[in-house]
Design an enzyme around this catalytic site. Structure first.
Site, PDB file in Angstrom:
ATOM      1  NE  ARG A 189       0.477   3.637   3.694  1.00 53.09           N
ATOM      2  CZ  ARG A 189       0.507   2.616   2.831  1.00 53.09           C
ATOM      3  NH1 ARG A 189       0.662   2.825   1.552  1.00 53.09           N
ATOM      4  NH2 ARG A 189       0.371   1.368   3.271  1.00 53.09           N
ATOM      5  CG  HIS A 195      -3.428   3.402  -0.268  1.00 50.54           C
ATOM      6  ND1 HIS A 195      -2.691   4.444  -0.803  1.00 50.54           N
ATOM      7  CD2 HIS A 195      -4.501   3.239  -1.084  1.00 50.54           C
ATOM      8  CE1 HIS A 195      -3.304   4.884  -1.905  1.00 50.54           C
ATOM      9  NE2 HIS A 195      -4.399   4.181  -2.085  1.00 50.54           N
ATOM     10  CE1 TYR A 209       1.563  -2.233   2.637  1.00 47.06           C
ATOM     11  CE2 TYR A 209      -0.567  -3.234   2.165  1.00 47.06           C
ATOM     12  CZ  TYR A 209       0.187  -2.138   2.511  1.00 47.06           C
ATOM     13  OH  TYR A 209      -0.445  -0.941   2.740  1.00 47.06           O
TER      14      TYR A 209
END
Lengths: 323, 361
Positions: free
Chosen positions: B256, B260, B269
């Site tokens: 990805r 998100h 993160y």
């Protein structure tokens, strides 16, 4: 013919499966074994294992697969063994079954019936005796139907199967074999969304459903001796509620007792009480009283004390008359 | 157990398999991947400008989405999750319908009832998704099951992420499909992250496709950045389903590249270095290099195509923004097949407030 309530379920399923090839039945043990309560007894022998399906033990998959089947033109009637075990499928019911029509702008509308036995009175304790109707009534998009007798059950289940909205159909275990009555043969429909006046009266209205209709009728008979004429309204369809019948009765008697097995706080009775204060306030002669299960889990040993009894209903009637 | 039959080849600059498609089809695939990429990029910009409220990009996952949809037939039903721009566009959803949905305007086929990026359209056999994880897998099983009973030749496919394989819904649906040999495809885009949680915190297995063996079904691990490998794996799975050999679990290993959703910040993160190295495996870059080596593509053509698509996408966003919001009555539509009394009452109440137009400042 005279049938018990569980036989009436079987009769309704059999009739609808005969009439409509789209109807399929699925759930745990529903096929060869005929269901743990025998509600689907003999159906697989008649309709085959493609239409009467023994599924793996997974409620979310049972409900989810039913939704999918309905999108492709079948009419699944899923059995959840006890309402207590419907909760793993809560997401499927509350997020999917109820909202799919809405979120898709009407493009995908699941036509599914979920049947489940519920209620106390058969010594089931915390995990086989619950009454979970409020969760589902509180969810937009679901219809919730609870029959009070074998004939009612046949007619309401048939209508539920034909209704294109998703229906949670809750069957009182206490009534499964305790009552036997004449049930019309062949096609028999009782419309959804219409309450039934089970006992006309003029002094007090009892609003109730399921096995509590019987309990309320007993209380009403005892009250005859005290010259109190009790009306008993069998709600039958909790969602959508027949508000006209409920309000008309409230206006007539002005005294309301609501009876259900489910816990009191935030239960279905609370909603009826609020509706009547909105729509019939000027007609009320006394505070609305609720007679319900207690706000505890259902106890095993004291289950009979947990559920409303005729005695508790009678006490409520006396209280409202004395107000 | 077929896991590993099409293995991850991240370092290879070109697809691991020779082309099963004609030149015209290859260019179509590339076009669809670019449309998906640009739709996402423009939507993210429009979000930053405050023109779009929310969006879920699928940047980096174009090969997985486009390649799999390309292997299906129009009669096959698609159950996307909410990360499906490439899925919707590969099904030839017009940009107008695509962005009307994102804006939730009065012309949105979902009537503005669903969140942005939850594309669905019954005319394309794309079932409008919800937001909970993997609840749609059992629906795909049910549709395929009903088709099987009706002896219809079709399959269903459901899309989900690596995080989804941890859910109870995944287990229930895959298990059921295995038992009844349902003609369905479970398509997992292993994009390495479930919001912030990396895949090694989802499961102790390193190869998600191995999960298939626990359900007695075929599992395939495929390089999800290789559009042709994805196409082939999906085509095979479809044929397997139609032959009566049951469902397939496909793990498409991808990354990805974006957040998100528009409310996520991946820098919290994961490091820039990680992202930069992932960009080197960009499936679009890789496919364009492949097309170039075949002599089908060049930089000039690429620029012309991208400019044209950017224009189309910008226009679609601008037009969708100008279409008015739905009327108040639509708030109450499609709850039930017919409106019950309490919704009639509430609709009248809502109408009165809209009509009064008085607002407390």
């Amino acid at each position: 013919m005279e049938l018990t309530l569980v036989q009436a379920v079987n009769d309704a399923l059999r009739e609808e499966m005969k009439r409509d090839q789209r109807v399929v039945v699925l759930g745990e043990d529903v096929g060869k074994y005929g269901g743990v309560f025998k509600a689907t007894d003999g159906l697989q022998a008649v309709f085959g294992n493609e239409r009467v399906i023994d599924t793996p033990l997974n409620e979310q998959a049972i409900v989810g697969a039913s939704i999918g089947m309905s999108l492709k033109g079948l009419v699944p009637v899923a059995e959840i063994q006890f309402i207590d075990f419907i909760h793993p499928a809560f997401d499927q019911i509350v997020s999917e079954l109820s909202k799919m029509r809405y979120r898709s702008g009407g493009q995908y509308a699941p036509h599914v019936v979920i049947r489940a036995p519920f209620g106390a009175g058969t010594k089931g304790g915390p995990y086989h005796s619950q009454s979970s109707e409020s969760y589902f009534v509180h969810t937009a998009g679901l219809k919730v139907v609870i029959p009070s007798s074998p004939a009612e059950c046949k007619g309401l289940l048939t209508s539920s199967i034909r209704d294109t909205d998703p229906v949670i159909f809750m069957e009182s275990k206490r009534l499964y074999r305790s009552v036997r009555e004449e049930v019309p043969e062949g096609e028999y429909l009782v419309p959804l969304g219409k309450a039934r006046n089970a006992r006309p009266g003029k002094d007090v209205t009892i609003l109730t459903y399921g096995s509590m209709v019987q309990v309320s009728m007993k209380a009403a008979e005892v009250m005859c001796e005290e010259d109190v004429d009790v009306e008993v309204i069998d709600i039958r369809t909790l969602m959508p509620l027949d508000i006209e019948t409920v309000v008309a009765s409230a206006k007539k008697t002005g005294r309301i007792v609501i009876v259900h097995e489910a816990p009191k706080t935030m239960g279905f009775g609370a909603e009826i009480s609020a509706l009547l204060s909105e729509k019939a306030f000027d007609y009320l002669k006394a505070p609305i009283i609720r007679v319900t299960g207690y706000d505890t889990p259902v106890p095993f040993s004291l289950e009979d004390q947990y559920s409303p009894s005729p005695e508790r209903v009678i006490a409520a009637i006396r209280n409202t008359m004395a107000y | 157990m077929n896991a590993g039959s099409l293995s991850l080849t991240p370092s290879k600059p070109r697809p691991a398999v020779s082309s099963p498609l004609t030149g015209k089809q290859l260019l179509r695939l590339y076009y669809l991947m670019i449309v998906s990429r640009i739709a996402d990029e423009r939507a993210l910009i429009a979000h930053k400008q405050g023109r779009i409220g929310f969006y879920v990009p699928a940047v980096g996952e174009e090969a997985a989405e486009v390649g799999s949809v390309f292997a299906l037939s129009p009669e096959d039903w698609i159950f996307p999750d909410y990360r499906g721009s490439g899925i919707a566009l590969a099904r030839e959803m017009p940009l107008k319908i695509f962005f009307d949905q994102v804006l939730g305007n009065i012309e949105d086929v979902l009537k503005g009832h669903s969140m942005p990026s939850h594309w669905g359209d019954s005319s394309l056999n794309i079932v409008a998704p919800s937001s909970p994880i993997c609840t749609h897998l059992s629906h795909a099983v049910g549709v395929a099951w009903a088709a099987m009973m009706k002896r219809e030749k079709m399959v269903t496919i459901s899309y989900f992420g690596d995080g989804g394989t941890s859910s109870g819904e995944f287990h229930g649906a895959v298990n059921l499909a295995g038992v009844f040999k349902i003609p369905t495809i479970f398509f997992c885009r292993n994009n390495q992250y479930a919001i912030s949680v990396p895949v090694d915190r989802q499961t102790a297995v390193t190869n998600l496709a191995e999960k298939a063996s626990a359900y007695g079904i075929t599992g395939v691990r495929v390089d999800g950045n290789d559009v042709l490998a994805v196409y082939l794996a999906t085509k095979e799975a479809r044929q397997r389903a139609l032959r009566g050999d049951g469902p397939t679990f496909i793990e498409a290993v991808t990354y990805r590249l974006g957040p998100h959703t528009t409310i996520d910040d991946p820098m919290k993160y994961r490091g820039k270095t990680e992202e930069e190295s992932a960009w080197k495996r960009d499936p679009i870059l890789r496919f364009s290099e492949y097309l170039t080596t075949l002599g089908l593509w060049d930089m000039e053509k690429d620029q012309v195509l991208r400019n044209k698509i950017k224009e189309d996408v910008n226009l679609a966003i601008t037009n969708a923004k100008e279409v008015p919001k739905p009327e108040i009555d639509s708030l109450f539509e499609d709850v039930y097949s017919t409106s019950p009394w309490h919704l009639d009452e509430q609709r009248m109440e809502a109408r009165r407030f809209v009509a009064s137009k008085r607002q407390i400042q």
